[in-house]
Design a protein around this motif. Sequence first.
Motif, mmCIF file in Angstrom:
data_model
loop_
_atom_site.group_PDB
_atom_site.id
_atom_site.type_symbol
_atom_site.label_atom_id
_atom_site.label_comp_id
_atom_site.label_asym_id
_atom_site.label_seq_id
_atom_site.Cartn_x
_atom_site.Cartn_y
_atom_site.Cartn_z
ATOM 1 N N MET A 252 0.839 -1.198 0.000
ATOM 2 C CA MET A 252 0.000 0.000 0.000
ATOM 3 C C MET A 252 0.877 1.253 0.000
ATOM 4 S SD MET A 252 -1.306 2.632 2.048
ATOM 5 C CE MET A 252 -0.899 2.094 3.695
ATOM 6 N N ILE A 253 1.980 1.219 0.714
ATOM 7 C CA ILE A 253 2.890 2.366 0.764
ATOM 8 C C ILE A 253 3.629 2.529 -0.561
ATOM 9 C CG2 ILE A 253 5.016 3.229 1.832
ATOM 10 C CD1 ILE A 253 4.049 2.040 4.477
ATOM 11 N N SER A 254 4.211 1.443 -1.058
ATOM 12 C CA SER A 254 5.048 1.564 -2.257
ATOM 13 C C SER A 254 4.238 1.812 -3.520
ATOM 14 C CB SER A 254 5.896 0.298 -2.431
ATOM 15 O OG SER A 254 5.090 -0.864 -2.447
ATOM 16 N N SER A 255 3.034 1.233 -3.618
ATOM 17 C CA SER A 255 2.272 1.362 -4.870
ATOM 18 C C SER A 255 1.732 2.771 -5.081
ATOM 19 C CB SER A 255 1.119 0.350 -4.894
ATOM 20 O OG SER A 255 0.182 0.623 -3.870
ATOM 21 N N PHE A 256 1.636 3.555 -4.019
ATOM 22 C CA PHE A 256 1.146 4.932 -4.163
ATOM 23 C C PHE A 256 2.287 5.947 -4.243
ATOM 24 C CE2 PHE A 256 -2.752 2.912 -2.676
ATOM 25 C CZ PHE A 256 -3.707 3.533 -3.458
#
Length: 503
Positions: A252-256
């Motif tokens: 969730m952190i890296s994909s955004f």
Amino acid sequence: MQTNILQYLERTVVRCPDKVAFANEEMGLTFSEVYNQARAIGTKLNKEGYYAKPIVVFMRKHPTTLAAFFGAIYAGCYYVPLDDEMPRHRIELIFQTLGEGALICDETTQSIASELNYKGQIFRYEDLAKGEADDAVLADIRDKQLDIDPIYIVFTSGSTGVPKGVVACHRSVIDYVEHLCEVLKFDENSVFGNQTPLYFDAYLKEVIPTLKYGAKTVLIPKQLFMFPIKLVEFLNEHKINTLCWVVSALTMISSFRTFETVKPEYLRTIAFASEVFPIKQFKLWRAALPQARFINLYGPTETTGICCYYEVDREFSEDETLPVGRPFKNTQIILLDENNQVPPVGQQGEICVRGTRLTLGYYCNPEKTSEAFVQNPLNNLYPELIYRTGDLGRWNDRGELEFAGRKDYQIKHMGHRIELGEIEVIVNMHTQVRSACCIFDNEKKKIVLFYTGDIPVAELTAYIKSKLPRYMIPNVTKQLDELPYTPNGKIDRNGLKSLYAGK
């Protein structure tokens, strides 16, 4: 000799009584406060007649919840963590399984607790914790406790819709913690950022090592996991250096593209579990934190959480998956084929676990226990239990275990045996896909793909056709804003099946 997990707390409280052990965004409990409140709770429960009984801890996610867990153990009982976010029907099914016992609530859950169909006595945490500890009572309890006595029951999903209560004891948790700490190199300077709900055994990776070393665990507010930039800022504000999270929270952190705005400044150890970490997302984390250690963990609740680990020590291409590595010390992994024989290296078998790490089985469910905890078929000389995980794996040429999916995710389609996870790996490789999951409509014999990302369905379908054989191409592809997740961070495949059934 270590025979009781409370010995971790009792040694540490002498060394650093005033250090904060467990905290959230508002407050913290020192080791002496945890020790004193847990002993008061244990005394009161025992004097009320509770010994070797299930103690339901029905409280918000809070540092005091952890003290309540230890209080139940001081009473010679075992705690059952529940949460007000659980569906009421599920809670009442759990109550039916537990039978006689007691329940601890707090000021935020008291009104809900009184409405539930619970037959036992209900206590308020605030009333229990302010009492006095009775040294003689607690010493008598400790004299009677064995390392095979249960300390908690964690309820997982049951195939019949009735939750199964996994029972863990002192011995299995101590074995787990000792070897986990050795591999992950925790110490008194570790600052853990807790992500998982406290009614899943995953929290053990942070909480018990905190007691062992005099470290610190910060309970991260759930709402922050909807705002990745604020979440990383929270990690920095609290100088969190160690994460043991589910994969979905990390992706969730890296994909955004969060790392383009802010990076975790203090992180040195990132352990992850529950799902396959897409290599594309993993590389974003590794590029952002090149000096950090990344450890892939694997293990079901029935093996006291984690039984295998792999510290990422080489580069992987996007069509590969990270191995789950090798078992912890004092644990053995056995692969068994359909004939209960060990398959050759490179071929799949069911992952079975042997060792002290095994839990005691399922609470009040001997039938399910005997199905999963079975005599080792490779040993006909004496009784020896192994746990059949229902997961598939294979050994690679490096001697590393590779996770190959669930037995229930393996389908027969167009005359071919297919792992749905193989399709997911290919889809997740696309740069415009954030996450993906496949299900199988057994009635209509269709592979259904759900994904999140910016790529249109037609373009993604063309990409898949260029990567996979015809029989593996999804028959239906649906784009979603977000995939549904279970409370412990795994993709909710049943939720996707319901969504597809409702069209």
